[in-house]
Design a protein around this motif. Sequence first.
Motif, PDB file in Angstrom:
ATOM      1  N   SER A 154       0.906  -1.087   0.134  1.00 40.27           N
ATOM      2  CA  SER A 154       0.116  -0.190   0.075  1.00 40.27           C
ATOM      3  C   SER A 154       0.949   1.516  -0.119  1.00 40.27           C
ATOM      4  CB  SER A 154      -1.004   0.029   1.031  1.00 40.27           C
ATOM      5  OG  SER A 154      -0.093  -0.118   2.435  1.00 40.27           O
ATOM      6  N   CYS A 155       2.304   1.136  -0.008  1.00 39.88           N
ATOM      7  CA  CYS A 155       2.939   2.265  -0.349  1.00 39.88           C
ATOM      8  C   CYS A 155       2.743   3.346  -1.475  1.00 39.88           C
ATOM      9  CB  CYS A 155       4.487   2.065  -0.324  1.00 39.88           C
ATOM     10  SG  CYS A 155       4.929   1.063   1.190  1.00 39.88           S
ATOM     11  N   SER A 156       2.921   4.544  -1.458  1.00 36.72           N
ATOM     12  CA  SER A 156       2.813   5.248  -2.526  1.00 36.72           C
ATOM     13  C   SER A 156       4.314   5.218  -3.153  1.00 36.72           C
ATOM     14  CB  SER A 156       2.528   6.919  -2.175  1.00 36.72           C
ATOM     15  OG  SER A 156       2.796   7.696  -3.324  1.00 36.72           O
ATOM     16  N   HIS A 157       4.241   4.714  -4.567  1.00 34.58           N
ATOM     17  CA  HIS A 157       5.566   4.708  -5.046  1.00 34.58           C
ATOM     18  C   HIS A 157       5.915   6.048  -6.010  1.00 34.58           C
ATOM     19  CE1 HIS A 157       6.383   0.742  -3.762  1.00 34.58           C
ATOM     20  NE2 HIS A 157       4.931   0.335  -4.354  1.00 34.58           N
ATOM     21  N   LYS A 158       5.278   6.866  -5.778  1.00 33.64           N
ATOM     22  CA  LYS A 158       5.361   8.220  -6.513  1.00 33.64           C
ATOM     23  C   LYS A 158       6.328   8.957  -5.753  1.00 33.64           C
ATOM     24  CE  LYS A 158       2.746  11.190  -9.413  1.00 33.64           C
ATOM     25  NZ  LYS A 158       1.382  11.643  -9.575  1.00 33.64           N
ATOM     26  N   GLU A 159       7.634   9.100  -6.234  1.00 32.63           N
ATOM     27  CA  GLU A 159       8.569   9.824  -5.433  1.00 32.63           C
ATOM     28  C   GLU A 159       8.509  11.374  -6.088  1.00 32.63           C
ATOM     29  OE1 GLU A 159      10.773   8.807  -3.233  1.00 32.63           O
ATOM     30  OE2 GLU A 159       9.652   6.826  -2.959  1.00 32.63           O
ATOM     31  N   VAL A 160       8.715  12.380  -5.199  1.00 29.30           N
ATOM     32  CA  VAL A 160       8.825  13.763  -5.417  1.00 29.30           C
ATOM     33  C   VAL A 160      10.265  14.062  -4.963  1.00 29.30           C
ATOM     34  CG1 VAL A 160       8.057  15.798  -4.780  1.00 29.30           C
ATOM     35  CG2 VAL A 160       6.367  13.807  -4.956  1.00 29.30           C
ATOM     36  N   ASP A 161      11.129  14.728  -5.888  1.00 30.05           N
ATOM     37  CA  ASP A 161      12.389  15.486  -5.507  1.00 30.05           C
ATOM     38  C   ASP A 161      12.007  16.432  -4.382  1.00 30.05           C
ATOM     39  OD1 ASP A 161      14.610  16.908  -5.678  1.00 30.05           O
ATOM     40  OD2 ASP A 161      14.890  16.782  -7.983  1.00 30.05           O
ATOM     41  N   PRO A 162      12.909  16.205  -3.414  1.00 29.32           N
ATOM     42  CA  PRO A 162      12.791  16.819  -2.162  1.00 29.32           C
ATOM     43  C   PRO A 162      12.894  18.370  -2.564  1.00 29.32           C
ATOM     44  CG  PRO A 162      14.783  15.286  -1.802  1.00 29.32           C
ATOM     45  CD  PRO A 162      14.001  15.052  -3.234  1.00 29.32           C
ATOM     46  N   ARG A 163      13.672  18.746  -3.553  1.00 27.02           N
ATOM     47  CA  ARG A 163      13.911  20.303  -3.924  1.00 27.02           C
ATOM     48  C   ARG A 163      12.405  20.607  -4.388  1.00 27.02           C
ATOM     49  NH1 ARG A 163      18.446  19.144  -7.708  1.00 27.02           N
ATOM     50  NH2 ARG A 163      17.073  17.387  -8.334  1.00 27.02           N
ATOM     51  N   LEU A 164      11.346  20.112  -4.834  1.00 30.54           N
ATOM     52  CA  LEU A 164      10.058  20.500  -5.426  1.00 30.54           C
ATOM     53  C   LEU A 164       8.947  19.954  -4.164  1.00 30.54           C
ATOM     54  CD1 LEU A 164      10.661  19.033  -8.902  1.00 30.54           C
ATOM     55  CD2 LEU A 164      11.069  21.344  -8.183  1.00 30.54           C
ATOM     56  N   ALA A 165       9.436  19.584  -3.157  1.00 34.07           N
ATOM     57  CA  ALA A 165       8.420  19.459  -2.100  1.00 34.07           C
ATOM     58  C   ALA A 165       7.525  20.484  -1.819  1.00 34.07           C
ATOM     59  CB  ALA A 165       8.876  18.739  -0.891  1.00 34.07           C
ATOM     60  N   VAL A 166       7.965  21.681  -1.711  1.00 36.80           N
ATOM     61  CA  VAL A 166       7.469  22.883  -1.279  1.00 36.80           C
ATOM     62  C   VAL A 166       6.329  23.240  -2.594  1.00 36.80           C
ATOM     63  CG1 VAL A 166       7.553  25.263  -0.970  1.00 36.80           C
ATOM     64  CG2 VAL A 166       9.261  23.822  -0.080  1.00 36.80           C
ATOM     65  N   LEU A 167       6.420  22.877  -3.749  1.00 33.55           N
ATOM     66  CA  LEU A 167       5.809  23.025  -4.808  1.00 33.55           C
ATOM     67  C   LEU A 167       4.491  22.241  -4.687  1.00 33.55           C
ATOM     68  CD1 LEU A 167       8.218  23.969  -7.721  1.00 33.55           C
ATOM     69  CD2 LEU A 167       6.570  25.750  -6.608  1.00 33.55           C
ATOM     70  N   LYS A 168       4.948  20.862  -4.464  1.00 35.90           N
ATOM     71  CA  LYS A 168       3.932  19.847  -4.110  1.00 35.90           C
ATOM     72  C   LYS A 168       3.034  20.381  -3.214  1.00 35.90           C
ATOM     73  CE  LYS A 168       3.167  15.093  -3.351  1.00 35.90           C
ATOM     74  NZ  LYS A 168       3.416  14.360  -2.381  1.00 35.90           N
ATOM     75  N   ALA A 169       3.428  20.879  -2.128  1.00 36.38           N
ATOM     76  CA  ALA A 169       2.784  21.255  -0.972  1.00 36.38           C
ATOM     77  C   ALA A 169       1.521  22.414  -1.354  1.00 36.38           C
ATOM     78  CB  ALA A 169       3.265  21.530   0.233  1.00 36.38           C
ATOM     79  N   LEU A 170       2.207  23.292  -2.061  1.00 34.83           N
ATOM     80  CA  LEU A 170       1.362  24.347  -2.692  1.00 34.83           C
ATOM     81  C   LEU A 170       0.108  23.841  -3.716  1.00 34.83           C
ATOM     82  CD1 LEU A 170       4.043  27.136  -3.507  1.00 34.83           C
ATOM     83  CD2 LEU A 170       2.194  27.285  -1.885  1.00 34.83           C
ATOM     84  N   LEU A 171       0.494  22.960  -4.472  1.00 34.74           N
ATOM     85  CA  LEU A 171      -0.473  22.168  -5.510  1.00 34.74           C
ATOM     86  C   LEU A 171      -1.651  21.508  -4.655  1.00 34.74           C
ATOM     87  CD1 LEU A 171       1.677  21.093  -8.337  1.00 34.74           C
ATOM     88  CD2 LEU A 171       0.040  22.837  -8.198  1.00 34.74           C
ATOM     89  N   GLU A 172      -1.033  20.737  -3.616  1.00 31.70           N
ATOM     90  CA  GLU A 172      -2.168  19.993  -2.779  1.00 31.70           C
ATOM     91  C   GLU A 172      -2.937  21.008  -1.863  1.00 31.70           C
ATOM     92  OE1 GLU A 172       0.243  17.264  -0.279  1.00 31.70           O
ATOM     93  OE2 GLU A 172       0.625  16.109  -2.172  1.00 31.70           O
ATOM     94  N   ASN A 173      -2.662  22.226  -1.650  1.00 33.53           N
ATOM     95  CA  ASN A 173      -3.346  22.948  -0.708  1.00 33.53           C
ATOM     96  C   ASN A 173      -4.106  24.103  -1.513  1.00 33.53           C
ATOM     97  OD1 ASN A 173      -2.182  22.114   1.673  1.00 33.53           O
ATOM     98  ND2 ASN A 173      -0.483  23.457   2.043  1.00 33.53           N
ATOM     99  N   GLY A 174      -3.737  24.011  -2.757  1.00 30.44           N
ATOM    100  CA  GLY A 174      -4.229  25.314  -3.770  1.00 30.44           C
ATOM    101  C   GLY A 174      -5.445  24.685  -4.487  1.00 30.44           C
TER     102      GLY A 174
END
Length: 174
Positions: A154-174
Amino acid sequence: MRIITRGCGTLRLDIQQLLANDGGTLCFEFSLPVGGVSPDVVEGTASVKGKVVNHGGYLLLSADTHITASVLCGRCGEVFGEVIGFSTERPVARKLSDGDNDEYLVADEDGFLDLDSFFEEELLLELPTKFLCSEACKGLCPKCGVNLNSGGCSCSHKEVDPRLAVLKALLENG
């Protein structure tokens, strides 16, 4: 067939009579345990059958080796059975001169060949560096360690580059 066993279970082949017999052949057959010969080999046996032939003073050892072993898969870590076979040919020398190289199997001063150490070296050279239970082996999940051949996790196998984690958080909150 002639094999001499002396001290510590070492297999030694007496070639003294063969040296004096031009055109003669000396056959041998033995088994070696292969468990632990490499970290991935759990247990097993190597069966060796061969001969040393005197061709006008030139001695040639030739042998066929058949290995049946239990090994660890390099991807999933499961133990499975593996069968490997290979052939070996090596010239035999009584002693080496300065110009000779290490391609020769050298008899000791008593006229014996140490078959144990020679075939252990051959095994290490012939065994693959990693074994695979199948070409389609999926291995283990890098997050939870589940064997992916047995089913998913059940693990999420979608890896996010740690340098882009801030952008990912913005997309999830936006």
